[in-house]
Design a protein around this motif. Structure first.
Motif, PDB file in Angstrom:
ATOM      1  N   ASN A  68       0.762  -1.102   0.153  1.00  0.00           N
ATOM      2  CA  ASN A  68      -0.111   0.146  -0.152  1.00  0.00           C
ATOM      3  C   ASN A  68       0.937   1.142  -0.048  1.00  0.00           C
ATOM      4  N   ARG A  69       1.955   1.325   0.793  1.00  0.00           N
ATOM      5  CA  ARG A  69       2.891   2.259   0.778  1.00  0.00           C
ATOM      6  C   ARG A  69       3.307   2.524  -0.279  1.00  0.00           C
ATOM      7  N   LEU A  70       3.848   1.678  -1.208  1.00  0.00           N
ATOM      8  CA  LEU A  70       4.523   1.537  -2.635  1.00  0.00           C
ATOM      9  C   LEU A  70       3.449   2.039  -3.337  1.00  0.00           C
ATOM     10  N   LEU A  71       2.270   1.784  -3.483  1.00  0.00           N
ATOM     11  CA  LEU A  71       1.190   2.309  -4.381  1.00  0.00           C
ATOM     12  C   LEU A  71       1.087   3.653  -4.212  1.00  0.00           C
ATOM     13  N   ALA A  72       1.074   4.073  -2.783  1.00  0.00           N
ATOM     14  CA  ALA A  72       0.702   5.415  -2.554  1.00  0.00           C
ATOM     15  C   ALA A  72       1.826   6.243  -3.001  1.00  0.00           C
ATOM     16  N   HIS A  73       3.153   5.675  -2.899  1.00  0.00           N
ATOM     17  CA  HIS A  73       4.356   6.423  -3.621  1.00  0.00           C
ATOM     18  C   HIS A  73       4.387   6.547  -5.030  1.00  0.00           C
ATOM     19  N   ARG A  99       4.100   9.918  -7.457  1.00  0.00           N
ATOM     20  CA  ARG A  99       4.862  10.213  -8.291  1.00  0.00           C
ATOM     21  C   ARG A  99       4.185  10.270  -9.841  1.00  0.00           C
ATOM     22  N   GLN A 100       3.105   9.634  -9.944  1.00  0.00           N
ATOM     23  CA  GLN A 100       2.478   9.893 -11.246  1.00  0.00           C
ATOM     24  C   GLN A 100       1.884  11.048 -11.217  1.00  0.00           C
ATOM     25  N   LEU A 101       1.286  11.716 -10.194  1.00  0.00           N
ATOM     26  CA  LEU A 101       0.654  12.995  -9.907  1.00  0.00           C
ATOM     27  C   LEU A 101       1.762  14.043 -10.333  1.00  0.00           C
ATOM     28  N   LEU A 102       2.736  14.073  -9.703  1.00  0.00           N
ATOM     29  CA  LEU A 102       3.994  14.901  -9.952  1.00  0.00           C
ATOM     30  C   LEU A 102       4.203  14.908 -11.428  1.00  0.00           C
ATOM     31  N   GLU A 103       4.508  13.766 -12.127  1.00  0.00           N
ATOM     32  CA  GLU A 103       4.902  13.755 -13.675  1.00  0.00           C
ATOM     33  C   GLU A 103       3.674  14.348 -14.084  1.00  0.00           C
ATOM     34  N   THR A 104       2.404  13.911 -14.063  1.00  0.00           N
ATOM     35  CA  THR A 104       1.288  14.659 -14.763  1.00  0.00           C
ATOM     36  C   THR A 104       1.397  16.376 -14.637  1.00  0.00           C
ATOM     37  N   ALA A 105       1.382  16.679 -13.602  1.00  0.00           N
ATOM     38  CA  ALA A 105       1.275  18.057 -13.145  1.00  0.00           C
ATOM     39  C   ALA A 105       2.668  18.728 -13.996  1.00  0.00           C
ATOM     40  N   TYR A 106       3.786  18.158 -14.080  1.00  0.00           N
ATOM     41  CA  TYR A 106       4.712  18.736 -14.747  1.00  0.00           C
ATOM     42  C   TYR A 106       4.667  18.895 -16.159  1.00  0.00           C
ATOM     43  N   PHE A 107       4.423  17.913 -16.549  1.00  0.00           N
ATOM     44  CA  PHE A 107       4.131  17.447 -18.239  1.00  0.00           C
ATOM     45  C   PHE A 107       2.856  18.522 -18.493  1.00  0.00           C
ATOM     46  N   GLU A 108       1.841  18.648 -17.847  1.00  0.00           N
ATOM     47  CA  GLU A 108       0.750  19.483 -18.163  1.00  0.00           C
ATOM     48  C   GLU A 108       1.471  21.062 -18.086  1.00  0.00           C
ATOM     49  N   ALA A 109       2.150  21.375 -17.246  1.00  0.00           N
ATOM     50  CA  ALA A 109       2.936  22.697 -17.265  1.00  0.00           C
ATOM     51  C   ALA A 109       3.547  22.631 -18.653  1.00  0.00           C
ATOM     52  N   SER A 141      14.459  14.586 -10.663  1.00  0.00           N
ATOM     53  CA  SER A 141      14.787  15.502  -9.582  1.00  0.00           C
ATOM     54  C   SER A 141      13.530  15.593  -8.769  1.00  0.00           C
ATOM     55  N   LEU A 142      12.330  15.711  -9.273  1.00  0.00           N
ATOM     56  CA  LEU A 142      11.054  15.596  -8.558  1.00  0.00           C
ATOM     57  C   LEU A 142      10.800  14.553  -7.902  1.00  0.00           C
ATOM     58  N   GLN A 143      11.063  13.309  -8.580  1.00  0.00           N
ATOM     59  CA  GLN A 143      10.827  12.008  -7.726  1.00  0.00           C
ATOM     60  C   GLN A 143      12.005  12.010  -6.624  1.00  0.00           C
ATOM     61  N   GLU A 144      13.318  12.386  -6.710  1.00  0.00           N
ATOM     62  CA  GLU A 144      14.053  12.490  -5.407  1.00  0.00           C
ATOM     63  C   GLU A 144      13.677  13.338  -4.673  1.00  0.00           C
ATOM     64  N   ILE A 145      13.284  14.480  -4.724  1.00  0.00           N
ATOM     65  CA  ILE A 145      12.669  15.263  -3.736  1.00  0.00           C
ATOM     66  C   ILE A 145      11.375  14.810  -3.109  1.00  0.00           C
ATOM     67  N   ASP A 146      10.813  14.083  -3.895  1.00  0.00           N
ATOM     68  CA  ASP A 146       9.433  13.042  -3.358  1.00  0.00           C
ATOM     69  C   ASP A 146      10.113  12.436  -2.311  1.00  0.00           C
ATOM     70  N   ARG A 147      11.027  11.532  -2.738  1.00  0.00           N
ATOM     71  CA  ARG A 147      11.635  10.456  -1.898  1.00  0.00           C
ATOM     72  C   ARG A 147      12.036  11.053  -0.635  1.00  0.00           C
ATOM     73  N   VAL A 148      12.824  12.153  -0.793  1.00  0.00           N
ATOM     74  CA  VAL A 148      13.492  12.967   0.487  1.00  0.00           C
ATOM     75  C   VAL A 148      12.256  13.304   1.476  1.00  0.00           C
ATOM     76  N   LEU A 149      11.144  14.162   0.893  1.00  0.00           N
ATOM     77  CA  LEU A 149      10.173  14.723   1.787  1.00  0.00           C
ATOM     78  C   LEU A 149       9.575  13.495   2.169  1.00  0.00           C
ATOM     79  N   ASP A 150       9.354  12.202   1.602  1.00  0.00           N
ATOM     80  CA  ASP A 150       8.551  11.268   2.400  1.00  0.00           C
ATOM     81  C   ASP A 150       9.253  10.831   3.678  1.00  0.00           C
ATOM     82  N   GLY A 151      10.736  10.809   3.726  1.00  0.00           N
ATOM     83  CA  GLY A 151      11.466  10.686   4.846  1.00  0.00           C
ATOM     84  C   GLY A 151      11.410  11.516   6.061  1.00  0.00           C
TER      85      GLY A 151
END
Length: 170
Positions: free
Chosen positions: A70-75, A79-89, A110-120
């Motif tokens: 479940n945690r992996l699915l949430a991550h 990540r998909q939301l971040l990518e979608t928002a970036y590509f829409e922009a 870079s966004l994925q790495e920041i997301d990983r850091v923030l999650d910790g």
């Protein structure tokens, strides 16, 4: 990469043999996609290996595996939301100023790495970072929202910014 601890690997092999089919089926029913279910199931067991989790000490393997999955699915979803928002922009930019495909890939990574850091990070530190950088709130507004002092917000942001910067320089 160092070799895995053999007793840990043996425990994980047994856990995998006994529960991987169940986990894939559970994930498939939950998300409706066989391929994603298989990927997340594999990632679940890999995360146990990465964390060197003593699988022999797990009392209830299926609920434990479901929680990790479940945690992996949430991550994955985040990540998909971040990518979608970036590509829409990016799609809204005129073609002459739009970044190259290579730059886009670097930005997504870079966004994925920041997301990983923030999650910790602790929840208030993560929330302060997001409110400051995404909602562009002042320290006072963030402090009010989080129920802390402005100096705490300053410390939270210093920590989150430092962690993100450190992760991006590796």
């Amino acid at each position: 990469m160092p070799a895995p601890d053999l007793p840990l690997a043996d425990d994980l092999t047994g856990l995998y043999a006994e529960h991987s089919t169940w986990l894939q089926g559970w994930l498939r029913r939950r998300i409706g996609d066989t391929f994603t279910a298989a990927d997340v199931a594999q990632d679940t067991f890999l995360s146990l290996l990465d964390r060197k989790t003593a699988t022999g000490e797990i009392r209830e393997p299926r609920p434990f595996l479901a929680t990790v999955a479940n945690r992996l699915l949430a991550h994955r979803h985040r990540r998909q939301l971040l990518e979608t928002a970036y590509f829409e922009a990016i799609a809204s930019l005129p073609e002459e100023v739009a970044p190259s495909p290579e730059t886009r890939l670097i930005a997504v990574q870079s966004l994925q790495e920041i997301d990983r850091v923030l999650d910790g990070l602790p929840p208030k530190v993560r929330e302060a970072f997001l409110l400051a950088h995404l909602a562009e709130l002042s320290y006072a507004d963030i402090a009010k929202r989080l129920g802390v002092s402005a100096s705490s917000v300053k410390q939270y942001l210093a920590r989150a910014n430092r962690e993100c910067l450190f992760a991006m320089t590796l």
